[in-house]
Design a protein around this motif. Sequence first.
Motif, PDB file in Angstrom:
ATOM      1  N   ARG A  77       6.167  -2.382  15.624  1.00 19.60           N
ATOM      2  CA  ARG A  77       4.916  -1.973  15.004  1.00 19.60           C
ATOM      3  C   ARG A  77       3.662  -2.402  15.759  1.00 19.60           C
ATOM      4  NH1 ARG A  77       8.281  -3.310  10.742  1.00 19.60           N
ATOM      5  NH2 ARG A  77       7.680  -5.490  10.771  1.00 19.60           N
ATOM      6  N   GLY A  78       3.768  -3.305  16.702  1.00 20.43           N
ATOM      7  CA  GLY A  78       2.566  -3.904  17.252  1.00 20.43           C
ATOM      8  C   GLY A  78       1.955  -3.208  18.445  1.00 20.43           C
ATOM      9  N   ALA A  79       2.630  -2.203  19.005  1.00 22.61           N
ATOM     10  CA  ALA A  79       2.158  -1.582  20.245  1.00 22.61           C
ATOM     11  C   ALA A  79       0.762  -0.991  20.069  1.00 22.61           C
ATOM     12  CB  ALA A  79       3.133  -0.494  20.678  1.00 22.61           C
ATOM     13  N   GLY A  80      -0.149  -1.435  20.915  1.00 23.12           N
ATOM     14  CA  GLY A  80      -1.498  -0.871  20.888  1.00 23.12           C
ATOM     15  C   GLY A  80      -2.419  -1.476  19.865  1.00 23.12           C
ATOM     16  N   GLY A  81      -1.930  -2.431  19.049  1.00 25.13           N
ATOM     17  CA  GLY A  81      -2.785  -3.071  18.060  1.00 25.13           C
ATOM     18  C   GLY A  81      -3.376  -2.080  17.069  1.00 25.13           C
ATOM     19  N   VAL A  82      -4.560  -2.389  16.575  1.00 24.35           N
ATOM     20  CA  VAL A  82      -5.198  -1.543  15.557  1.00 24.35           C
ATOM     21  C   VAL A  82      -5.555  -0.179  16.131  1.00 24.35           C
ATOM     22  CG1 VAL A  82      -7.092  -1.357  13.906  1.00 24.35           C
ATOM     23  CG2 VAL A  82      -6.089  -3.594  14.385  1.00 24.35           C
ATOM     24  N   THR A  83      -6.018  -0.159  17.375  1.00 21.72           N
ATOM     25  CA  THR A  83      -6.372   1.116  18.005  1.00 21.72           C
ATOM     26  C   THR A  83      -5.147   2.019  18.112  1.00 21.72           C
ATOM     27  OG1 THR A  83      -8.104   0.024  19.286  1.00 21.72           O
ATOM     28  CG2 THR A  83      -7.386   2.190  20.042  1.00 21.72           C
ATOM     29  N   GLY A  84      -4.020   1.447  18.541  1.00 18.41           N
ATOM     30  CA  GLY A  84      -2.794   2.224  18.627  1.00 18.41           C
ATOM     31  C   GLY A  84      -2.325   2.707  17.264  1.00 18.41           C
ATOM     32  N   LEU A  85      -2.507   1.859  16.251  1.00 26.02           N
ATOM     33  CA  LEU A  85      -2.120   2.246  14.892  1.00 26.02           C
ATOM     34  C   LEU A  85      -2.955   3.418  14.399  1.00 26.02           C
ATOM     35  CD1 LEU A  85      -0.571   1.698  12.246  1.00 26.02           C
ATOM     36  CD2 LEU A  85      -2.391   0.098  11.638  1.00 26.02           C
ATOM     37  N   LEU A  86      -4.262   3.382  14.659  1.00 17.17           N
ATOM     38  CA  LEU A  86      -5.128   4.487  14.237  1.00 17.17           C
ATOM     39  C   LEU A  86      -4.685   5.783  14.886  1.00 17.17           C
ATOM     40  CD1 LEU A  86      -7.621   5.579  12.778  1.00 17.17           C
ATOM     41  CD2 LEU A  86      -9.001   4.826  14.732  1.00 17.17           C
ATOM     42  N   ARG A  87      -4.352   5.731  16.147  1.00 13.80           N
ATOM     43  CA  ARG A  87      -3.888   6.944  16.824  1.00 13.80           C
ATOM     44  C   ARG A  87      -2.562   7.416  16.236  1.00 13.80           C
ATOM     45  NH1 ARG A  87      -6.388   8.487  21.286  1.00 13.80           N
ATOM     46  NH2 ARG A  87      -4.533   9.584  22.004  1.00 13.80           N
ATOM     47  N   ARG A  88      -1.705   6.475  15.870  1.00 13.07           N
ATOM     48  CA  ARG A  88      -0.399   6.824  15.307  1.00 13.07           C
ATOM     49  C   ARG A  88      -0.552   7.491  13.939  1.00 13.07           C
ATOM     50  NH1 ARG A  88       4.573   2.622  15.248  1.00 13.07           N
ATOM     51  NH2 ARG A  88       6.202   4.003  14.447  1.00 13.07           N
ATOM     52  N   LEU A  89      -1.396   6.925  13.093  1.00 14.11           N
ATOM     53  CA  LEU A  89      -1.587   7.464  11.748  1.00 14.11           C
ATOM     54  C   LEU A  89      -2.479   8.699  11.742  1.00 14.11           C
ATOM     55  CD1 LEU A  89      -2.054   4.191   9.649  1.00 14.11           C
ATOM     56  CD2 LEU A  89       0.044   5.502  10.039  1.00 14.11           C
ATOM     57  N   GLY A  90      -3.401   8.778  12.694  1.00 12.10           N
ATOM     58  CA  GLY A  90      -4.296   9.926  12.755  1.00 12.10           C
ATOM     59  C   GLY A  90      -5.504   9.817  11.862  1.00 12.10           C
ATOM     60  N   ALA A  91      -5.406   9.058  10.778  1.00  9.93           N
ATOM     61  CA  ALA A  91      -6.519   8.882   9.842  1.00  9.93           C
ATOM     62  C   ALA A  91      -6.255   7.637   9.012  1.00  9.93           C
ATOM     63  CB  ALA A  91      -6.666  10.099   8.926  1.00  9.93           C
ATOM     64  N   VAL A  92      -7.294   6.846   8.797  1.00  2.00           N
ATOM     65  CA  VAL A  92      -7.229   5.702   7.893  1.00  2.00           C
ATOM     66  C   VAL A  92      -8.332   5.894   6.853  1.00  2.00           C
ATOM     67  CG1 VAL A  92      -7.530   3.210   7.653  1.00  2.00           C
ATOM     68  CG2 VAL A  92      -6.239   4.128   9.590  1.00  2.00           C
ATOM     69  N   GLN A  93      -7.906   6.036   5.597  1.00  2.00           N
ATOM     70  CA  GLN A  93      -8.865   6.345   4.539  1.00  2.00           C
ATOM     71  C   GLN A  93      -9.786   5.160   4.245  1.00  2.00           C
ATOM     72  OE1 GLN A  93      -7.124   8.109   1.054  1.00  2.00           O
ATOM     73  NE2 GLN A  93      -8.955   7.809  -0.201  1.00  2.00           N
ATOM     74  N   LEU A  94     -11.049   5.481   3.969  1.00  2.00           N
ATOM     75  CA  LEU A  94     -12.042   4.490   3.576  1.00  2.00           C
ATOM     76  C   LEU A  94     -12.257   4.544   2.075  1.00  2.00           C
ATOM     77  CD1 LEU A  94     -14.503   5.457   6.397  1.00  2.00           C
ATOM     78  CD2 LEU A  94     -13.562   3.165   6.180  1.00  2.00           C
ATOM     79  N   ASP A  95     -12.618   3.401   1.489  1.00  2.00           N
ATOM     80  CA  ASP A  95     -12.981   3.393   0.077  1.00  2.00           C
ATOM     81  C   ASP A  95     -13.899   2.199  -0.181  1.00  2.00           C
ATOM     82  OD1 ASP A  95     -12.235   4.829  -2.587  1.00  2.00           O
ATOM     83  OD2 ASP A  95     -12.286   2.696  -3.065  1.00  2.00           O
ATOM     84  N   THR A  96     -14.761   2.351  -1.178  1.00  2.00           N
ATOM     85  CA  THR A  96     -15.754   1.314  -1.470  1.00  2.00           C
ATOM     86  C   THR A  96     -15.145   0.087  -2.131  1.00  2.00           C
ATOM     87  OG1 THR A  96     -16.233   2.336  -3.616  1.00  2.00           O
ATOM     88  CG2 THR A  96     -17.602   3.006  -1.755  1.00  2.00           C
ATOM     89  N   ILE A  97     -14.000   0.225  -2.808  1.00  3.49           N
ATOM     90  CA  ILE A  97     -13.425  -0.897  -3.562  1.00  3.49           C
ATOM     91  C   ILE A  97     -12.939  -1.975  -2.602  1.00  3.49           C
ATOM     92  CG2 ILE A  97     -11.601  -1.610  -5.155  1.00  3.49           C
ATOM     93  CD1 ILE A  97     -11.631   1.232  -6.288  1.00  3.49           C
ATOM     94  N   SER A  98     -13.273  -3.214  -2.915  1.00  5.84           N
ATOM     95  CA  SER A  98     -12.794  -4.350  -2.126  1.00  5.84           C
ATOM     96  C   SER A  98     -12.284  -5.415  -3.085  1.00  5.84           C
ATOM     97  CB  SER A  98     -13.917  -4.919  -1.254  1.00  5.84           C
ATOM     98  OG  SER A  98     -13.452  -6.005  -0.489  1.00  5.84           O
ATOM     99  N   VAL A  99     -10.982  -5.687  -3.025  1.00  2.00           N
ATOM    100  CA  VAL A  99     -10.386  -6.735  -3.855  1.00  2.00           C
ATOM    101  C   VAL A  99      -9.945  -7.847  -2.909  1.00  2.00           C
ATOM    102  CG1 VAL A  99      -8.593  -7.297  -5.542  1.00  2.00           C
ATOM    103  CG2 VAL A  99      -9.767  -5.106  -5.658  1.00  2.00           C
ATOM    104  N   LEU A 100      -8.772  -7.737  -2.330  1.00  4.12           N
ATOM    105  CA  LEU A 100      -8.410  -8.672  -1.259  1.00  4.12           C
ATOM    106  C   LEU A 100      -9.216  -8.358   0.001  1.00  4.12           C
ATOM    107  CD1 LEU A 100      -4.520  -8.902  -1.527  1.00  4.12           C
ATOM    108  CD2 LEU A 100      -6.249 -10.409  -2.522  1.00  4.12           C
ATOM    109  N   ALA A 101      -9.396  -7.095   0.250  1.00 10.24           N
ATOM    110  CA  ALA A 101     -10.164  -6.604   1.389  1.00 10.24           C
ATOM    111  C   ALA A 101     -10.374  -5.116   1.137  1.00 10.24           C
ATOM    112  CB  ALA A 101      -9.416  -6.834   2.688  1.00 10.24           C
TER     113      ALA A 101
END
Length: 392
Positions: free
Chosen positions: A25-49
């Motif tokens: 799972r670690g290849a490319g770090g967060v940047t690689g993960l974003l490319r893998r998923l194609g989209a990471v949803q944003l939301d205003t709610i913050s509980v743990l993060a």
Amino acid sequence: MIEAELSADEVRRLQLRAQGLLGARGAGGVTGLLRRLGAVQLDTISVLARSHELVPYARLGAVGRDAVEAAYWGSGAFEYWAHAASVLPMDEWPLFAFRRRAFRRRGWRWHKVPEGVCQEILARLRADGPLTTKELGGAKASADWWDWSDHKIGIEWLLDVGEVVCARRVGWRRVYDLAERAVPAPLLDQEPDDEACLEALVARAGRALGVATRADLADYYRVKAEQVDAVIGATGLVPVRVEGWRHAAWADPAALAEPARGRHVTTLLSPFDSLVWDRARTSRVFGFDHRLEAYVPKAKRVHGYFAMPLLSGGRLLGRVDPAREGTTLVARQVSFEPSATRTRARTEASAAALGAALWRAAGWVGCDDVRVERLDPGLDGAQVAAVVRAAG
């Protein structure tokens, strides 16, 4: 022609691997993960993060929040309307030309754009550089949430049609810049037609899911089912048959090339995580009915304000509604699936997974203790609490 016959378990594992939650799972770090998923949803709610921080945490472990922000915004990403408001790899900019054109044809989204305001905003951005809505004059015309100021209406419209870009957020405020400054020229100059955009996005959705129905593919970037039909033959995805699925399905050929094996992660998932953001898909693949209750009146909530699915062993075992009290991470409510507590041994295993996930999350957010407040009726609270405590 059907390329493969797949069991429900095979598809579940293929989706977990495609989503970065099984195996390496670690290849490319967060940047690689974003490319893998194609989209990471944003939301205003913050509980743990916030949700866009929880997504890499679930897959990569205790990634620092500053590192997450730097990876999203510092390495070439932008925010736009995908599944919802999402962080997207910058190389997807040309692929949303179809959506920008659709907005322009319609002429408005939620509010009619006041005359002259867009020209004023563009002039400010050219003169002053990237700005927030507050710096442009404020977002609200009154105390009502829907009553946007002229500047807010104008800047959001310019975002919709691609004349400005949200290239980062500061204090959860969008920072807007001219597309000509924020988007690399080789990408900005590309203007693929609608068919090319949709073909590429449906193919990316297929890779991000591994195996998917027509509805799954449409939902990932929120395109229409008939648009999927029009391009599916050109995406490179191959038709497959899945045990127990009523609808036709397609798979990424690379996903079928080898069995999905490897170490499973035990973690809490954001309700907006792309593994579970589609309720129908989550129910079909994992037998797990998931609903965010943050906007449900408190008295009517079943699982809690921000119930996070508990993933362990490739299964969704239940939900945790978390909070922080000082340096204690509190599980205000824990709800296990019936299959996770069918026997005493399963209950202990589920409690151990819960404990591992809670202590892992506690360490990430700077807590040094964990407490379980409420459990499903009928569970032995002392037994679960003891197992959770032992996991620390």
